[in-house]
Design an enzyme around this catalytic site. Structure first.
Site, short mmCIF file in Angstrom:
data_model
loop_
_atom_site.label_atom_id
_atom_site.label_comp_id
_atom_site.label_asym_id
_atom_site.label_seq_id
_atom_site.Cartn_x
_atom_site.Cartn_y
_atom_site.Cartn_z
CG MET A 106 -1.71 -1.23 1.45
SD MET A 106 -2.68 -1.12 2.98
CE MET A 106 -2.95 -2.86 3.32
CG ASP B 78 33.87 -6.42 0.52
OD1 ASP B 78 34.82 -5.66 0.83
OD2 ASP B 78 32.79 -6.43 1.13
#
Length: 636
Positions: free
Chosen positions: A249, A606
């Site tokens: 919504m 990483d």
């Protein structure tokens, strides 16, 4: 999200000379030109009439369409211990000063007034209501109100396991728990905090203490969690859950987009493909949910269809915000401050007059999803947690985390929800370490991740053996000229406006050679940074969607599908990545697939670089592409 509120006094102005109020008392309006009675006396007269004639329901809580508002939602706080991307704007929200929030006594005074007028159900919301220090005392005080039948709470579940025994003793009778994913890594991505296992403990505790059903609210958003519908439904097989799927919504700050909304009918179709025997249950009066049940399952599923099929005609809900404003419609932007009138010394009758006027102005229905998205309204966090309404993340992910797992050399497809049900039905509540180990897959001999629910488990899908040269196929050969430069050698984007839309699919791969130490830690999921495979998978999907922002001359492509798979290769102590992208349009998706594979590989680097710098990224290449004027390409 899915997914409200209060009352009304007798009408002051109607077109007819004489009309009837809800109690049957005639209300006469002056003829044109006749002097009118002072408006302030009208509520008093009507209140006196209602008392004398024992009206079945308060006229102050009945609107002009005959809706009786017997359900009140009270926000106890604007604060929350999560930072959900859907509920709270990315930049945060300005909180109301403490002095302007309702005190405990003011909350109880208003609750007392509404219950006296006919409210028989109160739900406590937030923010997160369970972070309010006196929440148990508030529940206990509410329990003393004569006529109040139900006291509920909507919570994110973080503090539920700890507080629920006290809350149950105080009188809490209903629980809604907000949970939008069954995947821990995705949970942290959505709420920007840890806590998945605490929510699980809260659900366990609610079941253990006998709450039935335990309502689990899940806001469904395309590209984020619609792939988990079946997993959520599977939980209801052996557990007393009411899993409530809520249409996404629009609220202020949550960047609502119609394309992100998955409609009730689309969700229902998905469920019926898996369980054609799914049957509809009778709808309760004033219910916001369309309920369904699979024969033989202990729980049920529901749909909150606020957007596609609103339930305004039977709405019986009112809301009081944490700062004391009355909202008669969740999607409306009109509010009236009950706090200010309380602190100004308003009498009960004056408060009822104010409440009745507000309820009387309640519209027949909300403005519709497209108009609502343009309206100024509070962010959801400042109204209440409601049913955990979310914003979609900055880059919408299209991920299914149902894993294919290597177990003792055999590749075995296991549904997470099936494992979850097994754990919950096994007797007792699993401890957090067990949950953590199971959810994250720690300790498995080998792990395989796929971002697509139907990824096959063919071990030859990414063979590490030497590859033969690529063999292009199709009607047109590769161009002998660079297409991204003009006649003078300057960079230029290709004009694809005249090209026809065709189905485009591309697959790319990459290999990350980790070395023995990093490989073992990834395999056992022991990296301090977290689950490297899940994070790399997320990064790969995000990267595919952001390719046009990373590669300057790439066109933006509306991808219909992204799949990222990662496999551990013990022989090479490597992770093999395969990224697949699909779209329908005038340009291909090779760059999206290549970018996805490359960024997933970089993310693995990483995640692992703290334990080894001797990591090599190699074999970033296009495996295949289909569609387009130049035909198909396949590396054989």
């Amino acid at each position: 999200m899915a997914a409200p509120l209060v009352s009304r006094m007798l009408r002051r102005v109607l077109s007819s000379r004489v009309r009837s109020c809800s109690s049957g008392a005639p209300v006469t309006q002056p003829r044109p030109g006749e002097p009118s009675q002072p408006a302030v006396e009208e509520p008093s007269r009507r209140r006196q009439f209602l008392r004398e004639h024992a009206a079945p329901f308060s006229a102050f809580l009945t609107d002009s369409f005959g809706r009786r508002h017997s359900y009140l939602r009270i926000s106890l706080t604007e604060k929350c211990n999560l930072r959900c991307q859907y509920c709270m704007p990315e930049e945060g929200v300005p909180l109301t000063p403490k002095a302007d929030l309702l005190t405990t006594e003011e909350i109880l005074t208003l609750a007392r007034l509404f219950v006296k007028e006919g409210v028989d159900k109160i739900r406590l919301t937030g923010g997160e209501p369970l972070i309010r220090p006196d929440v148990v005392n508030i529940v206990a005080q509410l329990r003393q109100l004569e006529g109040l039948r139900t006291i509920g709470i909507t919570t994110n579940g973080i503090n539920l396991a700890r507080l629920l025994p006290q809350l149950q003793k105080a009188g809490l009778s209903a629980i809604n728990i907000s949970l939008d994913t069954l995947v821990p890594a995705k949970f942290e991505f959505i709420v920007r905090r840890k806590g998945f296992h605490k929510v699980m403990e809260g659900i366990h505790k609610a079941i253990e203490l006998g709450y039935s059903p335990v309502k689990v609210n899940c806001v469904v958003m395309r590209g984020l969690n619609e792939d988990e519908l079946l997993d959520f439904v599977a939980l209801t097989k052996g557990l007393p859950l009411d899993v409530r799927f809520i249409e996404y919504m629009p609220f202020d700050g949550n960047k609502w987009n119609f394309k992100k909304m998955v409609s009730y009918k689309e969700m229902l179709d998905t469920l019926r493909q898996r369980w054609p025997e799914l049957e509809k249950l009778p709808e309760e009066e004033s219910s916001t949910a369309k309920a369904f049940k699979i024969p033989g399952f202990q729980g049920q599923v529901s749909f909150i269809t606020s957007m596609s099929e609103h339930f305004c005609g039977t709405c019986n809900r009112l809301r009081i915000t944490a700062d004391g404003n009355l909202k008669v419609c969740l999607f409306g932007n009109s509010e009236v401050s009950l706090r200010d009138h309380l602190r100004a010394g308003a009498s009960e009758e004056e408060l009822l007059s104010i409440i009745g006027t507000a309820v009387g102005r309640k519209k027949r229905q909300h403005a519709g999803m497209f108009n609502i998205s343009q309206m100024k309204n509070r962010p959801m966090i400042l109204i209440e947690l409601f049913l955990t309404l979310q914003d979609s993340p900055p880059a919408v992910l299209s991920i299914s985390f149902r894993d294919s797992l290597h177990v003792q050399g055999l590749r075995h497809r296991v549904s997470r929800s099936h494992q979850m049900v097994t754990l919950w039905e096994g007797g007792g509540v699993p401890q957090t370490p067990l949950l953590a180990q199971w959810w994250l897959g720690a300790g498995l001999p080998q792990r395989h991740y796929s971002s697509h629910p139907d990824s096959d488990a063919n071990p030859k899908c990414l063979s590490p053996e030497p590859q033969a040269p690529a063999t292009p196929s199709g009607p047109l050969p590769a161009s002998g000229q660079l297409t991204h430069v003009d006649t003078e050698g300057r960079a230029a984007m290709v004009d694809v406006g005249g090209k026809p839309d065709t189905e485009r699919v591309a697959v790319a791969s990459a290999v990350v050679l980790l070395g023995p130490v990093a490989f073992r830690l990834v395999q056992e999921n022991q990296l301090k940074k977290g689950d490297a495979l899940v994070v790399a998978q997320l990064a790969g999907v995000q990267a595919a969607k952001l390719t046009s922002q990373l590669i300057p001359l790439c066109h933006h492509v509306a991808l219909s599908h992204v799949q990222v798979r990662l496999e551990l290769d013990s022989a090479r102590q490597a992770v093999v990545i395969e990224a697949s992208c699909r779209a329908r349009g005038p340009t291909g998706v090779e760059m999206e697939a290549l970018t996805s594979a490359a960024v997933a590989a970089l993310t693995l680097y990483d995640m692992c670089k703290a334990v080894s710098r001797d990591i090599v990224l190699e074999e970033i290449k296009l495996i295949s592409k289909t569609g387009g004027q130049r035909g198909d390409f396949r590396r054989t």
